[in-house]
Design a protein around this motif. Structure first.
Motif, PDB file in Angstrom:
ATOM      1  N   SER A  85       9.382  27.854   9.517  1.00 43.25           N
ATOM      2  CA  SER A  85       8.390  27.749   9.011  1.00 43.25           C
ATOM      3  C   SER A  85       7.949  28.978   8.314  1.00 43.25           C
ATOM      4  CB  SER A  85       7.289  27.386  10.015  1.00 43.25           C
ATOM      5  OG  SER A  85       7.548  26.188  10.592  1.00 43.25           O
ATOM      6  N   PRO A  86       7.783  29.134   7.040  1.00 41.07           N
ATOM      7  CA  PRO A  86       7.738  30.465   6.434  1.00 41.07           C
ATOM      8  C   PRO A  86       6.256  31.135   6.566  1.00 41.07           C
ATOM      9  CG  PRO A  86       7.454  28.642   4.634  1.00 41.07           C
ATOM     10  CD  PRO A  86       7.954  28.312   6.092  1.00 41.07           C
ATOM     11  N   ASN A  87       5.363  30.380   6.999  1.00 39.71           N
ATOM     12  CA  ASN A  87       4.037  31.060   7.371  1.00 39.71           C
ATOM     13  C   ASN A  87       3.928  31.850   8.749  1.00 39.71           C
ATOM     14  OD1 ASN A  87       4.303  28.536   8.555  1.00 39.71           O
ATOM     15  ND2 ASN A  87       2.262  28.412   9.512  1.00 39.71           N
ATOM     16  N   ARG A  88       5.139  31.566   9.516  1.00 38.15           N
ATOM     17  CA  ARG A  88       5.203  32.259  10.716  1.00 38.15           C
ATOM     18  C   ARG A  88       6.029  33.533  10.560  1.00 38.15           C
ATOM     19  NH1 ARG A  88       5.123  27.994  15.872  1.00 38.15           N
ATOM     20  NH2 ARG A  88       4.077  26.454  14.417  1.00 38.15           N
ATOM     21  N   THR A  89       6.536  33.794   9.527  1.00 35.66           N
ATOM     22  CA  THR A  89       7.164  35.391   9.311  1.00 35.66           C
ATOM     23  C   THR A  89       6.203  36.448   9.749  1.00 35.66           C
ATOM     24  OG1 THR A  89       8.334  34.205   7.422  1.00 35.66           O
ATOM     25  CG2 THR A  89       8.179  36.564   7.310  1.00 35.66           C
ATOM     26  N   THR A  90       6.812  37.587  10.295  1.00 39.74           N
ATOM     27  CA  THR A  90       5.874  38.614  10.770  1.00 39.74           C
ATOM     28  C   THR A  90       5.243  39.177   9.370  1.00 39.74           C
ATOM     29  OG1 THR A  90       7.481  38.990  12.455  1.00 39.74           O
ATOM     30  CG2 THR A  90       5.921  40.822  11.846  1.00 39.74           C
ATOM     31  N   SER A  91       5.837  39.483   8.680  1.00 44.02           N
ATOM     32  CA  SER A  91       5.268  40.106   7.138  1.00 44.02           C
ATOM     33  C   SER A  91       5.751  39.280   5.957  1.00 44.02           C
ATOM     34  CB  SER A  91       5.746  41.575   7.138  1.00 44.02           C
ATOM     35  OG  SER A  91       5.047  42.049   6.040  1.00 44.02           O
ATOM     36  N   LEU A  92       4.670  38.831   5.078  1.00 45.39           N
ATOM     37  CA  LEU A  92       5.148  38.425   3.981  1.00 45.39           C
ATOM     38  C   LEU A  92       5.017  39.301   2.439  1.00 45.39           C
ATOM     39  CD1 LEU A  92       2.934  34.853   4.296  1.00 45.39           C
ATOM     40  CD2 LEU A  92       5.512  35.497   4.605  1.00 45.39           C
ATOM     41  N   ALA A  93       4.899  40.789   3.136  1.00 47.01           N
ATOM     42  CA  ALA A  93       4.739  41.618   2.075  1.00 47.01           C
ATOM     43  C   ALA A  93       6.089  41.737   1.506  1.00 47.01           C
ATOM     44  CB  ALA A  93       4.213  43.082   2.709  1.00 47.01           C
ATOM     45  N   GLY A  94       5.908  42.052  -0.061  1.00 44.55           N
ATOM     46  CA  GLY A  94       7.135  42.460  -0.871  1.00 44.55           C
ATOM     47  C   GLY A  94       7.771  41.227  -1.312  1.00 44.55           C
ATOM     48  N   LEU A  95       7.412  40.199  -0.992  1.00 44.88           N
ATOM     49  CA  LEU A  95       7.898  38.821  -1.854  1.00 44.88           C
ATOM     50  C   LEU A  95       7.672  38.925  -3.151  1.00 44.88           C
ATOM     51  CD1 LEU A  95       7.183  36.133   1.188  1.00 44.88           C
ATOM     52  CD2 LEU A  95       9.347  37.165   0.636  1.00 44.88           C
ATOM     53  N   ALA A  96       8.771  37.855  -3.661  1.00 44.88           N
ATOM     54  CA  ALA A  96       8.301  37.699  -5.202  1.00 44.88           C
ATOM     55  C   ALA A  96       7.064  37.151  -5.531  1.00 44.88           C
ATOM     56  CB  ALA A  96       9.480  36.909  -5.741  1.00 44.88           C
ATOM     57  N   PRO A  97       6.308  37.271  -6.567  1.00 42.38           N
ATOM     58  CA  PRO A  97       5.213  36.603  -7.072  1.00 42.38           C
ATOM     59  C   PRO A  97       5.235  35.226  -6.998  1.00 42.38           C
ATOM     60  CG  PRO A  97       5.819  38.382  -8.757  1.00 42.38           C
ATOM     61  CD  PRO A  97       6.841  38.306  -7.775  1.00 42.38           C
ATOM     62  N   ALA A  98       4.200  34.534  -6.683  1.00 43.82           N
ATOM     63  CA  ALA A  98       4.647  33.131  -6.250  1.00 43.82           C
ATOM     64  C   ALA A  98       3.317  32.220  -7.041  1.00 43.82           C
ATOM     65  CB  ALA A  98       4.070  32.894  -4.799  1.00 43.82           C
ATOM     66  N   LEU A  99       3.809  31.050  -7.441  1.00 39.73           N
ATOM     67  CA  LEU A  99       2.783  29.985  -7.948  1.00 39.73           C
ATOM     68  C   LEU A  99       3.032  28.957  -6.841  1.00 39.73           C
ATOM     69  CD1 LEU A  99       1.090  28.654  -9.798  1.00 39.73           C
ATOM     70  CD2 LEU A  99       3.147  27.935 -11.212  1.00 39.73           C
ATOM     71  N   VAL A 100       1.807  28.424  -6.275  1.00 42.38           N
ATOM     72  CA  VAL A 100       1.752  27.441  -5.238  1.00 42.38           C
ATOM     73  C   VAL A 100       1.003  26.315  -5.978  1.00 42.38           C
ATOM     74  CG1 VAL A 100       1.131  26.693  -2.913  1.00 42.38           C
ATOM     75  CG2 VAL A 100       1.907  29.060  -3.151  1.00 42.38           C
ATOM     76  N   LEU A 101       1.627  25.123  -6.191  1.00 47.20           N
ATOM     77  CA  LEU A 101       0.890  24.029  -6.814  1.00 47.20           C
ATOM     78  C   LEU A 101       0.692  22.884  -5.509  1.00 47.20           C
ATOM     79  CD1 LEU A 101       3.079  24.196  -9.998  1.00 47.20           C
ATOM     80  CD2 LEU A 101       0.863  24.756  -9.894  1.00 47.20           C
ATOM     81  N   THR A 102      -0.421  22.386  -5.725  1.00 47.06           N
ATOM     82  CA  THR A 102      -1.043  21.497  -4.586  1.00 47.06           C
ATOM     83  C   THR A 102      -1.722  20.086  -5.328  1.00 47.06           C
ATOM     84  OG1 THR A 102      -2.948  22.503  -4.338  1.00 47.06           O
ATOM     85  CG2 THR A 102      -1.065  22.995  -2.875  1.00 47.06           C
ATOM     86  N   MET A 103      -1.436  19.063  -4.476  1.00 44.04           N
ATOM     87  CA  MET A 103      -2.186  17.796  -5.236  1.00 44.04           C
ATOM     88  C   MET A 103      -3.496  17.582  -4.270  1.00 44.04           C
ATOM     89  SD  MET A 103      -0.087  17.479  -7.809  1.00 44.04           S
ATOM     90  CE  MET A 103       0.847  19.070  -7.937  1.00 44.04           C
TER      91      MET A 103
END
Length: 858
Positions: free
Chosen positions: A767-785
């Motif tokens: 589960s990616p939301n449980r990662t200790t730190s999300l800093a430094g990740l690539a720019p993200a586009l999150v699309l939801t319905m």
């Protein structure tokens, strides 16, 4: 009769009788009912002309609420005639002791809302006024005749009749010269029944109809008893079928069959008779003009086969509207009557009727003499009967002015500004396209449950919210506009059969399963969309659907697609493969297959030219709940994206659960990135400009791959997450509100997670939301319905990314649901999703296309 009543019911047809039973016998309320006719029957009291018959099978065109009633009554014909339907309703009324609540021969002449007392004042034709807390209007959708009065009708010295108010005495046609005006269902039934009795029969036709075979026959006594005893087996699943009739489901479009195959299908269901020609042949007849034309031409061919005179056959063959966009009548033997020497067909479109004379009818080019004239000119459908009652609601607003531009209500039952008023089988319900008795029961049961809810809440008034009404009206009208009904401007489905009537949507046309689902959802969500004493509730999810998305959901329900949680992995994979046909087909281009890891590389023409710059790369991971999906699933989309983005698209598949549970999926996804990083240059791709994109479970894999790439210092330019699956233990309001879908359900999510994890602990690796730190990740586009139960957990993940300093964009699409990305050919708004992806991709990754445009502009 003066006095106050809890409920006033208007009408003594199917709806009125059931409303009295539910409100009086079950809720124990005081009920007064009024009926303009002198007895029980509703439309089946008035429409007693020769040949009058229902074209829904008798065992289905009857009440289903009582096992005893179904077991005791036996239908003598497959399709019941008027006299038997009326006898049935009289029998039901007597069995349930309903007559004592009715005042017959009394027409309701006005309804006026009184705000201080929160009651309706009901004025009747006998001059009396009574009050009622609730009014249940059961006046019917096809009960108010059109106002078609030809000049001179009062001068005719012969016999003049109307099919809509046929006399109770027997009418003798023997040897008489008879003129019949109108070839709607009533006129067609009448002329077929009387043709051989007349001395001469002249039929005035303005618009020809597609008349199908009914296939009526008497029911043998032993079969009658079996039908009655086995009513549950016969009717049990009726609500899950398009028209509320358990006919074979149409699962394929007409375009998928060869001419020979189509002919075989049409022949089979023509012989079966009735609505099966529409419901059981092909599933796109009301949306695809080319497919519809195959059915239309089939019926025209049947006309040419049956009618000997070619000119008459041509005149009887409709060409001004698509098949079934005007309700097709089903009558045995109709076309055969035109082979009788004393039957004449007159084209009243080419030579309109000018007047009725003392001796007959004068048209624009001829005069005809008759002993008898019958006017079968149809009904002011859906709204006519209701608008015939002057109705004043809250703050002086009238129903007549509110409906001036077309009917307005919610669920076909309740309107904003008209508290405690229920319209049963009226406009914007499914009654125009679904077995009316089924709609009757659904609506009356909803109204009864709502009144019971009012008692529990100690509420005084209930009405539709303005938002719910507006959304429902928009949904109904937009679906009509998308369908071929919009190509039939004279149909009563759009109000076009009555001069001066607003041409718009008058019915909810998506069928019984969808309408029933909406009714049940509104009820289970606390009667969502209604306002109790001014306190509004939210509009239920299915009513918030984008119209095209609603058509897709209804199509799945009509096709009998089971909920995802009931599917085995093999069935789920079959469903995903079938959904590939719901995507816009991308262009031809160079495509390379890679075996290890299993991938497919799409190279657009803009990259394939010699000397072209290295192109950006998009790695796409398909969805499918970790258990389904394949390279074929994404093929049309990958072609489309490669072409539109000017990028190399790599479609990467992965091992599927339950055969290959976690961590097989993320390992395969990461292996695809490593391969692309090392080898994509040979295909014209830029290894330093790689974006990751996934849908649903594929978006989950894109997210965890982006994290792993950061940790292993592999550059990723961007990540595009399409309604990502994030965490099996996520808890959000959307998971509760949308637990039943549409499309993706909470139960399905739980099942897919269980197969994917196979007992593994839920950690940062799952589960990616449980990662200790999300800093430094690539720019993200999150699309939801909006109507995806996962949208809040995906948006929460987007917020975590932003809080960690990741360049992040998120966008929610209203009215759409989980899975729409793979439905681009069905839902036009997928183009909006594509545009958002393209904008983000160009901004963070770039494309050969955008770079060349910049060079040209400079």
């Amino acid at each position: 009769m003066n006095g106050h009543h809890d409920v006033v019911v208007i009408g003594a047809g199917f709806s009125g009788l059931y409303a009295v039973h539910k409100m009086r016998n079950e809720l124990g309320l005081s009920v007064r009912a009024f009926e303009a006719a002198d007895g029980i029957g509703g439309t089946w009291w008035w429409n007693r002309y020769p040949g009058a018959r229902c074209d829904f099978e008798s065992v289905h065109y009857s009440y289903s609420f009582s096992d005893e009633i179904q077991r005791e009554w036996e239908w003598t014909e497959k399709f019941a005639p008027q006299r038997e339907i009326r006898s049935y309703l009289e029998w039901v009324a007597d069995r349930l002791e309903l007559r004592r609540s009715f005042q017959f021969g009394t027409r309701v002449e006005s309804l006026t809302w009184d705000e201080p007392s929160a009651t309706w004042a009901v004025r009747t034709s006998d001059g009396e006024v009574c009050s009622a807390r609730y009014v249940v209007s059961c006046v019917g959708g096809l009960s108010h005749p059109k106002s078609v009065d030809f000049p001179g009708a009062d001068l005719f010295t012969g016999e003049l009749y109307r099919t809509s108010s046929w006399p109770e005495h027997e009418v003798d046609f023997a040897g008489k010269r008879v003129g019949v005006v109108g070839v709607g269902a009533s006129g067609i039934q009448l002329v077929t029944a009387i043709a051989e009795k007349t001395g001469a029969l002249t039929i005035f036709q303005r618009t020809p109809n597609f008349v199908g075979r009914l296939g009526n026959e008497p029911v043998a006594p032993e079969q009658r008893r079996w039908n009655a005893e086995n009513h549950e087996q016969i009717r049990g699943e009726s609500g899950s079928y398009l028209m509320g009739l358990p006919y074979d489901r149409a699962l394929l479009p007409a375009s998928a069959a060869s001419p020979e195959e189509r002919r075989e299908v049409y022949d089979r269901y023509w012989e079966r008779g009735g609505f099966s020609l529409l419901t059981s042949t092909f599933n796109d007849l009301l949306f695809n003009p080319e497919s519809n034309e195959t059915a239309a031409e089939y019926v025209r061919g049947k006309i040419r086969e049956q009618v000997k005179d070619p000119a008459t056959a041509q005149l009887l063959s409709p060409r001004d509207h698509p098949y079934a966009t005007k309700r097709p009548p089903f009558v045995d033997g109709y076309y055969d009557i035109y082979n009788l020497p004393h039957v004449q067909l007159v084209d009243a479109a080419a030579a309109p009727i000018q007047e009725i004379t003392e001796t007959g009818i004068r048209t624009a080019d001829a005069t005809y003499e008759f002993d008898m004239i019958v006017l079968a000119t149809g009904f002011d459908a859906f709204t006519g009967a209701q608008l015939a009652i002057p109705t004043i609601g809250r703050d002086g607003m009238t129903l007549q002015s509110t409906w001036q531009d077309g009917p307005r209500n919610y669920l076909g039952m309740l309107g904003a500004g008209f508290p405690n008023l229920f319209t049963i089988v009226g406009p914007l319900s499914a009654a125009g396209v679904v077995n009316t008795t089924m709609v009757t029961e659904k609506q009356v049961e909803f109204a009864t449950a709502l009144v019971s809810e009012m008692q529990s809440r100690h509420a005084t008034t209930v009405e539709a919210t303005a938002d719910a009404e507006e959304r429902w009206v928009h949904l109904c009208r937009a679906i009509i506009a998308m369908s071929l009904y919009s190509a039939s401007p004279k149909s009563w489905h759009v109000g076009g059969n009555v001069e001066g009537k607003a041409v718009t949507g008058y019915t909810f046309m998506l069928g019984a399963p969808m309408y029933n689902a909406i009714i049940e959802q509104a009820r289970s969500h606390g009667f969502a969309g209604l306002s109790f004493d001014g306190v509004a509730t939210e509009v239920p999810p299915l009513v918030r659907l984008d119209p095209a998305a609603a058509v897709v959901v209804a199509g799945m329900l009509n096709g009998g697609t089971p909920p995802m949680e009931q599917l085995t992995p093999e069935m789920m994979r079959g469903l995903m493969d079938a959904m590939g046909g719901m995507q816009i087909t991308g262009p031809d281009m160079r495509v390379e297959e890679i075996d290890v890891p299993r991938m497919r590389i799409y190279i657009p023409d803009s990259v394939a030219v010699e000397g072209a710059e290295k192109a950006p790369v998009l790695i796409m991971y398909h969805g499918g709940g970790f258990v389904s999906g394949s390279l074929e699933t994404l093929d049309p989309t990958c072609r489309r994206y490669a072409d539109s983005l000017g990028a190399i698209v790599v479609s990467a598949t992965y091992a599927l659960a339950p055969e290959h549970p976690f961590p097989a999926g993320p390992d395969d996804a990461f292996a695809a990135l490593l391969w692309v990083r090392e080898y994509i240059g040979a295909y014209g791709g830029d290894a330093d400009r790689i974006a990751l994109m996934g849908e649903s479970a594929g978006a989950h894999l894109a997210a965890v791959t982006a994290i792993r790439a950061r940790d292993e210092q592999i550059p990723v330019a961007a990540q595009i997450l399409m309604y990502p699956v994030i965490d099996p233990d996520a808890d959000s309001p959307s998971r509760t509100e949308l637990s039943g879908g549409p499309f993706l359900t909470a139960a399905a999510c739980e099942k897919f997670w269980a197969m994917y994890l196979d007992g593994a602990d839920i950690t940062a690796q799952t589960s990616p939301n449980r990662t200790t730190s999300l800093a430094g990740l690539a720019p993200a586009l999150v699309l939801t319905m909006e109507l995806d139960l996962l949208h809040e957990e995906a948006e929460n993940y987007a917020d975590l990314l932003a809080a960690a300093g990741v360049t992040m964009e998120k966008q929610r699409f209203d009215g759409l649901f989980h899975g729409v990305f793979g439905m681009s050919a069905m839902i036009p708004r997928v183009q909006e999703i594509d545009a958002s992806v393209a904008t983000f991709f160009d901004r963070h990754v770039g494309s050969v296309r955008s770079e060349r445009q910049e060079e040209m502009s400079s």
